[in-house]
Design a protein around this motif. Structure first.
Motif, PDB file in Angstrom:
ATOM      1  N   ARG A   4      18.937  39.180  37.238  1.00 41.47           N
ATOM      2  CA  ARG A   4      19.447  38.298  38.281  1.00 41.47           C
ATOM      3  C   ARG A   4      18.555  38.380  39.507  1.00 41.47           C
ATOM      4  NH1 ARG A   4      23.994  35.524  38.678  1.00 41.47           N
ATOM      5  NH2 ARG A   4      24.649  34.768  40.716  1.00 41.47           N
ATOM      6  N   ASP A   9      20.849  33.790  45.349  1.00 44.81           N
ATOM      7  CA  ASP A   9      22.248  33.904  45.773  1.00 44.81           C
ATOM      8  C   ASP A   9      22.363  33.837  47.290  1.00 44.81           C
ATOM      9  OD1 ASP A   9      23.111  34.179  43.167  1.00 44.81           O
ATOM     10  OD2 ASP A   9      23.145  36.366  43.227  1.00 44.81           O
ATOM     11  N   SER A 274      26.667  36.922  45.827  1.00 41.62           N
ATOM     12  CA  SER A 274      26.686  36.447  44.451  1.00 41.62           C
ATOM     13  C   SER A 274      27.938  35.632  44.155  1.00 41.62           C
ATOM     14  CB  SER A 274      26.595  37.632  43.482  1.00 41.62           C
ATOM     15  OG  SER A 274      25.342  38.277  43.582  1.00 41.62           O
ATOM     16  N   SER A 277      27.566  32.369  46.010  1.00 39.22           N
ATOM     17  CA  SER A 277      26.537  31.592  45.334  1.00 39.22           C
ATOM     18  C   SER A 277      27.067  30.939  44.072  1.00 39.22           C
ATOM     19  CB  SER A 277      25.347  32.496  44.987  1.00 39.22           C
ATOM     20  OG  SER A 277      24.410  31.823  44.163  1.00 39.22           O
ATOM     21  N   ARG A 278      27.837  31.700  43.285  1.00 42.54           N
ATOM     22  CA  ARG A 278      28.379  31.189  42.029  1.00 42.54           C
ATOM     23  C   ARG A 278      29.268  29.968  42.268  1.00 42.54           C
ATOM     24  NH1 ARG A 278      31.171  35.490  40.563  1.00 42.54           N
ATOM     25  NH2 ARG A 278      29.215  36.609  40.239  1.00 42.54           N
ATOM     26  N   HIS A 279      29.890  29.922  43.429  1.00 40.78           N
ATOM     27  CA  HIS A 279      30.804  28.821  43.750  1.00 40.78           C
ATOM     28  C   HIS A 279      30.242  27.909  44.849  1.00 40.78           C
ATOM     29  CE1 HIS A 279      34.047  30.513  41.306  1.00 40.78           C
ATOM     30  NE2 HIS A 279      33.712  31.697  41.786  1.00 40.78           N
ATOM     31  N   SER A 327      37.717  27.605  38.281  1.00 41.50           N
ATOM     32  CA  SER A 327      36.792  28.219  37.327  1.00 41.50           C
ATOM     33  C   SER A 327      37.487  29.169  36.346  1.00 41.50           C
ATOM     34  CB  SER A 327      35.699  28.990  38.082  1.00 41.50           C
ATOM     35  OG  SER A 327      36.222  30.160  38.692  1.00 41.50           O
TER      36      SER A 327
END
Length: 337
Positions: A4, A9, A274, A277-279, A327
């Protein structure tokens, strides 16, 4: 399993926050002479130094997709790349067309019909304009990938240099074929790849890019404030456009600073970044829902120095929570890219 890369991120986290800031401060922009000068300058300055947000998302896209060395697969590309963005965009455009009919006075179906009728050429809600120039970029990404994989890298350097010149021409209102929106946005893709793969991450390089970025932001603030005062109304020219050299330099600075510092963040900060960033695209899509009452009921009274951060937290947190909830189920996860 790929390692990763945390600086992406961090960059997405900062860009999502800056986008919300731009939308929160909107009610203040045209208040020159109505609110105090200090309050107006605060809001306009935040607006001026946040315009890199959307370009950073495009830089990240270019950095990731153009550095992919796998042979191009059209079916995979459409199913896993294009449709993953296109389908949620259509669904949320319909939702926000409906929301556009609501105001503090109630619901107006006529507004919804008018918004839908114009949706092929104009976004159904203010923040969805991003997708009207982002989605078409998926048409040119394969050509950049092919050029990077099979042609001399000098071709990409030359393309990007020419593109940078045209962003300056556009800023100076020297129009021509280079003023085409698709051209002016597409250059962010190879620039992202170059900043990620070809620019050395040394203190000297980062310092030079930071100097250019800070200078660009300072000039932007000065130009917008001085032009507005001269015209006695909010006047931005092209200084706030995402297609101009000043914004390109600011976005490049943020990208490189994230790359320089992002891999050495404390573990706790990296974990938080993170999650956000994911969302990040979920936050982008959902935060206007939480800003709706602020704008419709005028809940932005007060100095923007504290009102803007407050509503960034409120709308950002709300959007993050809803994004996370969506999610959690396969039935709804597809709604967010």
């Amino acid at each position: 399993m790929k390692k990763r890369i945390f600086f992406f991120d961090l960059a997405r986290c900062l860009a999502a926050t800056a986008v919300i800031a731009i939308h929160v401060l909107a009610p203040y922009r045209n208040e020159l002479g109505i609110i105090s000068f200090g309050e107006w300058v605060t809001a306009v300055s935040i607006n001026s130094i946040s315009r890199w947000a959307v370009p950073v998302f495009i830089l990240i896209t270019g950095a990731l997709l153009l550095s992919d060395t796998r042979p191009f697969n059209l079916r995979y590309y459409i199913r896993r790349r294009l449709s993953k963005v296109l389908i949620p965009f259509i669904v949320w455009s319909l939702f926000y067309a409906y929301l556009s009919g609501w105001s503090a006075q109630g619901f107006d179906a006529t507004t919804v019909k008018a918004v839908l009728a114009d949706s092929l050429s104009h976004e159904t809600y203010y923040h969805l304009g991003f997708f009207y120039y982002f989605i078409p970029l998926y048409l040119v990404i394969p050509f950049f990938q092919l050029a990077i994989q099979q042609a001399d890298i000098k071709w990409i350097y030359a393309f990007t240099c020419v593109w940078l010149i045209t962003t300056l021409l556009f800023l100076l209102k020297i129009d021509g074929p280079w003023s085409w929106q698709m051209w002016l946005y597409s250059g962010y893709l190879p620039l992202g790849y170059i900043l990620y793969k070809k620019i050395p991450i040394t203190s000297g390089t980062v310092a030079a890019i930071t100097l250019l970025g800070v200078s660009a932001l300072s000039i932007t603030i000065y130009a917008v404030v001085s032009n507005s005062l001269a015209n006695e109304e909010y006047t931005i020219g092209r200084w706030m456009s995402y297609k101009t050299l000043n914004v390109v330099l600011a976005a490049s600075m943020v990208f490189m600073l994230c790359r320089y510092f992002g891999e050495n963040l404390p573990k706790k900060v990296s974990q938080i970044a993170s999650v956000i960033s994911r969302h990040s695209l979920g936050i982008y899509l959902l935060h206007p829902i939480f800003l709706w009452p602020m704008k419709e009921y005028g809940w932005y009274q007060g100095h923007p120095g504290w009102v803007i951060p407050l509503w960034i937290v409120i709308s950002g947190s709300g959007a993050l929570a809803v994004s996370w909830l969506l999610s959690c189920s396969r039935k709804t996860a597809w709604l967010l890219p």
